[in-house]
Design an enzyme around this catalytic site. Structure first.
Site, PDB file in Angstrom:
ATOM      1  N   VAL A 134       0.846  -1.328   0.130  1.00 10.03           N
ATOM      2  CA  VAL A 134       0.081  -0.161  -0.005  1.00 10.03           C
ATOM      3  C   VAL A 134       1.308   1.756   0.007  1.00 10.03           C
ATOM      4  O   VAL A 134       0.817   2.133  -0.813  1.00 10.03           O
ATOM      5  CB  VAL A 134      -1.077   0.080   1.060  1.00 10.03           C
ATOM      6  CG1 VAL A 134      -1.659   1.589   1.679  1.00 10.03           C
ATOM      7  CG2 VAL A 134      -1.597  -0.887   1.083  1.00 10.03           C
ATOM      8  N   LYS A 149      15.289  -1.559   3.296  1.00 14.04           N
ATOM      9  CA  LYS A 149      14.489  -1.869   2.009  1.00 14.04           C
ATOM     10  C   LYS A 149      14.407  -0.674   1.844  1.00 14.04           C
ATOM     11  O   LYS A 149      13.978  -0.293   0.353  1.00 14.04           O
ATOM     12  CB  LYS A 149      12.679  -1.975   2.561  1.00 14.04           C
ATOM     13  CG  LYS A 149      12.030  -3.439   2.702  1.00 14.04           C
ATOM     14  CD  LYS A 149      10.553  -3.484   2.762  1.00 14.04           C
ATOM     15  CE  LYS A 149       9.619  -4.452   3.302  1.00 14.04           C
ATOM     16  NZ  LYS A 149       8.660  -4.538   3.534  1.00 14.04           N
ATOM     17  N   LYS A 165     -13.864  -0.275   4.781  1.00 11.31           N
ATOM     18  CA  LYS A 165     -13.243  -1.930   3.722  1.00 11.31           C
ATOM     19  C   LYS A 165     -12.944  -2.856   3.990  1.00 11.31           C
ATOM     20  O   LYS A 165     -13.360  -5.020   3.313  1.00 11.31           O
ATOM     21  CB  LYS A 165     -11.054  -0.814   4.817  1.00 11.31           C
ATOM     22  CG  LYS A 165     -10.609  -2.019   4.542  1.00 11.31           C
ATOM     23  CD  LYS A 165      -9.785  -2.381   3.135  1.00 11.31           C
ATOM     24  CE  LYS A 165      -8.725  -3.314   2.991  1.00 11.31           C
ATOM     25  NZ  LYS A 165      -7.644  -3.212   1.718  1.00 11.31           N
ATOM     26  N   CYS A 180      -4.567  -9.869   3.450  1.00 14.35           N
ATOM     27  CA  CYS A 180      -5.478  -9.351   3.614  1.00 14.35           C
ATOM     28  C   CYS A 180      -6.694  -9.887   3.840  1.00 14.35           C
ATOM     29  O   CYS A 180      -7.200  -9.884   5.650  1.00 14.35           O
ATOM     30  CB  CYS A 180      -6.182  -8.855   2.649  1.00 14.35           C
ATOM     31  SG  CYS A 180      -4.153  -7.446   1.730  1.00 14.35           S
TER      32      CYS A 180
HETATM   33  C1  UGA Z   1      -7.508  -8.580  -1.532  1.00 16.30           C
HETATM   34  C2  UGA Z   1      -8.577  -7.162  -1.877  1.00 16.30           C
HETATM   35  O1  UGA Z   1      -8.578  -7.979  -3.403  1.00 16.30           O
HETATM   36  C3  UGA Z   1      -8.120  -6.245  -2.234  1.00 16.30           C
HETATM   37  O2  UGA Z   1      -9.560  -5.099  -2.848  1.00 16.30           O
HETATM   38  C4  UGA Z   1      -7.531  -4.797  -0.937  1.00 16.30           C
HETATM   39  O3  UGA Z   1      -7.578  -4.430  -1.208  1.00 16.30           O
HETATM   40  C5  UGA Z   1      -6.801  -6.371  -0.481  1.00 16.30           C
HETATM   41  O4  UGA Z   1      -6.753  -7.605  -0.442  1.00 16.30           O
HETATM   42  C6  UGA Z   1      -6.179  -5.243   1.103  1.00 16.30           C
HETATM   43  O5  UGA Z   1      -7.026  -5.927   1.711  1.00 16.30           O
HETATM   44  O6  UGA Z   1      -5.367  -5.173   0.816  1.00 16.30           O
HETATM   45  P1  UGA Z   1      -5.240  -9.800  -2.569  1.00 16.30           P
HETATM   46  O7  UGA Z   1      -5.129 -10.080  -0.854  1.00 16.30           O
HETATM   47  O8  UGA Z   1      -3.904  -9.242  -2.880  1.00 16.30           O
HETATM   48  O9  UGA Z   1      -6.166  -8.540  -2.009  1.00 16.30           O
HETATM   49  O10 UGA Z   1      -6.211 -10.480  -3.341  1.00 16.30           O
HETATM   50  P2  UGA Z   1      -6.920 -11.332  -4.180  1.00 16.30           P
HETATM   51  O11 UGA Z   1      -7.151 -10.817  -5.561  1.00 16.30           O
HETATM   52  O12 UGA Z   1      -8.593 -10.318  -3.578  1.00 16.30           O
HETATM   53  O13 UGA Z   1      -7.282 -12.279  -3.626  1.00 16.30           O
HETATM   54  C7  UGA Z   1      -7.204 -12.864  -2.500  1.00 16.30           C
HETATM   55  C8  UGA Z   1      -7.425 -14.055  -2.194  1.00 16.30           C
HETATM   56  O14 UGA Z   1      -8.556 -15.458  -2.696  1.00 16.30           O
HETATM   57  C9  UGA Z   1      -6.267 -15.185  -3.191  1.00 16.30           C
HETATM   58  O15 UGA Z   1      -5.498 -16.906  -2.580  1.00 16.30           O
HETATM   59  C10 UGA Z   1      -7.450 -15.744  -4.407  1.00 16.30           C
HETATM   60  O16 UGA Z   1      -6.404 -17.412  -4.545  1.00 16.30           O
HETATM   61  C11 UGA Z   1      -7.893 -15.785  -3.396  1.00 16.30           C
HETATM   62  N1  UGA Z   1      -9.471 -16.226  -4.822  1.00 16.30           N
HETATM   63  C12 UGA Z   1      -9.850 -14.750  -4.897  1.00 16.30           C
HETATM   64  C13 UGA Z   1     -10.215 -17.301  -4.840  1.00 16.30           C
HETATM   65  O17 UGA Z   1      -9.886 -18.694  -4.145  1.00 16.30           O
HETATM   66  N2  UGA Z   1     -11.307 -17.391  -5.429  1.00 16.30           N
HETATM   67  C14 UGA Z   1     -11.942 -16.128  -5.907  1.00 16.30           C
HETATM   68  O18 UGA Z   1     -11.983 -15.972  -7.330  1.00 16.30           O
HETATM   69  C15 UGA Z   1     -11.247 -14.758  -6.541  1.00 16.30           C
END
Ligand code: UGA
Length: 446
Positions: free
Chosen positions: A14, A38, A218, A275
């Site tokens: 972020v 970093k 959020k 997250c």
């Molecule tokens: C997530 C949210 O999508 C963001 O909007 C948010 O800002 C972020 O958390 C945060 O709080 O900072 P992120 O953790 O980067 O983002 O990744 P995602 O793409 O959301 O995936 C999270 C997990 O869900 C992964 O393990 C992914 O494989 C899984 N997932 C996602 C599924 O199993 N099925 C899906 O259809 C989508």
């Protein structure tokens, strides 16, 4: 009009994307972190983690002198800028509740710096914090340390982010919405005018609200996305009991309903990352403290805990006893396009396989160095997907990297000891693969 200057505390996904985002649009940005290693990387233009499309802009902004990362210099960062985004980490405590120690110490430092400042400064909480944190913890610390009143002496906003790892920079530059929680109108106006300048005519829909509502937006967003995932995984588990059923087609058809939408309905081995697991747990704990049990989210979490172990169950169904069996794991990162393994589903899967006596070899395009710090020499690491499959009794697809999507049945059959494939992320065509090898996948009726 002279561009405002910006400081960013914390340079995780972020913080760094916020810093590079503003710097790439010509703002002077000072970042500050306690992590010297970093900071040194950033000042050389090297992102400290794998994130597509970040490297080039980081390099450019550092070279142009628009982004500079300091070590432990919150005071300078605050004194030399107009607005400070606080993006330090908010990890979980062992009981799942939020650990605010980094927010507290950084806020204390900001407050001390504000005490030395003669001009109006806006403090913006960007970290994910449970409702009430900005009002009840951040504001009192700032007021005490600065000896100024919030509102007149300095401004205070809560501005959550919605970026995803793997597309973090893109998401920062093109967010669906901006949420501004404001202590007072003056603070909110200051932040909104910064975003108006940043986005120009293309400013996304902007919601202005209270600090606590912004904080909850959020959590509510992440909790619903996690709920969608646990929901579709539940349907996947049901599909497996219904001959001929396929969760992928169920999800595609459901997604065409505009009220449901197609995203976050990919069944698999559950959600990981820094997250969803943390935020769902933190909201459950926070709500419990307020005297309300979030039963829905408790179920979401418990489904997510058992889902990855289904992969091991499939292995056992197909191979029998796993003792001495060679299992190839394709994908270690919690999702594609990142090297992050926090709460990665590969971790409980591999631990369970090891417990069952299997020999595990794993491959991931970028996460192997991090995996080595977790599993050390308990597993073997391959340098390519093909090398990983060599002599394996079974392959388990855990992360949906594009390079794995390109693999054909022959790539598996030619090198494996037994051609057995478990598709944990539904990236392969069941018809094509089951014609040529022993194939099973999450959410496929037998
Ligand atoms: C997530 C949210 O999508 C963001 O909007 C948010 O800002 C972020 O958390 C945060 O709080 O900072 P992120 O953790 O980067 O983002 O990744 P995602 O793409 O959301 O995936 C999270 C997990 O869900 C992964 O393990 C992914 O494989 C899984 N997932 C996602 C599924 O199993 N099925 C899906 O259809 C989508």
């Amino acid at each position: 009009m002279k561009k405002q200057t910006i400081s960013v505390l914390g340079i995780g996904y972020v913080g760094l994307c916020t810093a590079v985002g503003f710097a790439s649009r010509g703002y002077n940005v000072i970042a500050s972190t306690h992590d010297a290693e970093k900071a040194a990387k950033i000042n050389k233009g090297i992102p400290p983690f794998h994130e597509p499309n970040l490297q080039k802009l980081l390099e450019e902004t550092v070279q142009n002198g628009l982004l500079n990362c300091l070590i432990n210099q919150t005071e300078t960062a605050v004194l030399e800028t107009d607005l400070t985004f606080n993006a330090v980490g908010t990890p979980s405590k062992p009981d799942g509740s939020i650990d605010l120690q980094f927010i507290e110490t950084s806020t204390y430092e900001i407050g001390k710096a504000l005490n030395k400042k003669n001009t109006y400064h806006v403090v913006i909480v960007k970290s994910t914090v449970v409702p009430g944190t900005t009002q009840n913890i951040v504001k009192p610390i700032l007021e005490k340390e600065s000896k100024k009143l919030c509102g007149s002496g300095f401004g205070l906003c809560m501005n959550p982010e919605f970026l995803r790892q793997g597309s973090a920079f893109e998401d920062t530059m093109h967010t669906d919405r901006i949420v501004i929680g404001e202590y007072d109108k003056k603070s909110g106006d200051a932040l909104e005018s910064l975003y108006q300048d940043f986005y120009g005519k293309n400013i996304p829909p902007t919601i202005r609200t209270t600090l606590s509502t912004a904080e909850l937006i959020k959590y509510a967003s992440n909790s619903l996305l996690a709920t969608k995932i646990s929901f579709i995984n539940t349907m996947a588990n049901l599909c497996e009991k219904i001959p001929g059923a396929d969760v992928k087609i169920v999800a595609t058809a459901m997604g065409l309903d505009k009220r449901i939408g197609p995203l976050f309905l990919n069944a698999g081995l559950g959600y990981g990352g820094s997250c969803f697991p943390k935020d769902v747990k933190a909201l459950i704990a926070h709500s419990k403290n307020l005297g309300y049990r979030l039963e829905l989210l408790e179920a979401v979490e418990s489904i997510n805990k058992t889902q990855p172990l289904k992969a091991v169950q499939f292995c056992k169904e197909l191979l029998g006893n796993l003792k001495g069996k060679r299992v190839a794991i394709l994908g270690l990162a919690f999702k594609a396009d990142t090297d992050d393994m926090r709460e990665a589903r590969a971790i409980p899967i591999i631990n369970q396989l090891l417990e069952e006596g299997a020999n595990v070899t794993a491959y991931d395009p970028v996460a192997v160095p991090i995996a080595k710090t977790i599993f050390e020499n308990k597993i073997q690491y391959a340098s390519s997907a093909t090398a990983c499959l060599k002599n394996a009794d079974c392959c388990l697809l855990v992360t949906e990297w594009d390079e794995f999507k390109k693999l054909k049945p022959e790539d598996f059959t030619k090198s494996m000891k037994q051609p057995v494939l478990i598709d944990g992320r539904r990236i392969y065509d069941p018809e094509e693969f089951s014609r040529k090898m022993k194939f099973t996948a999450i959410g496929l009726g037998h």
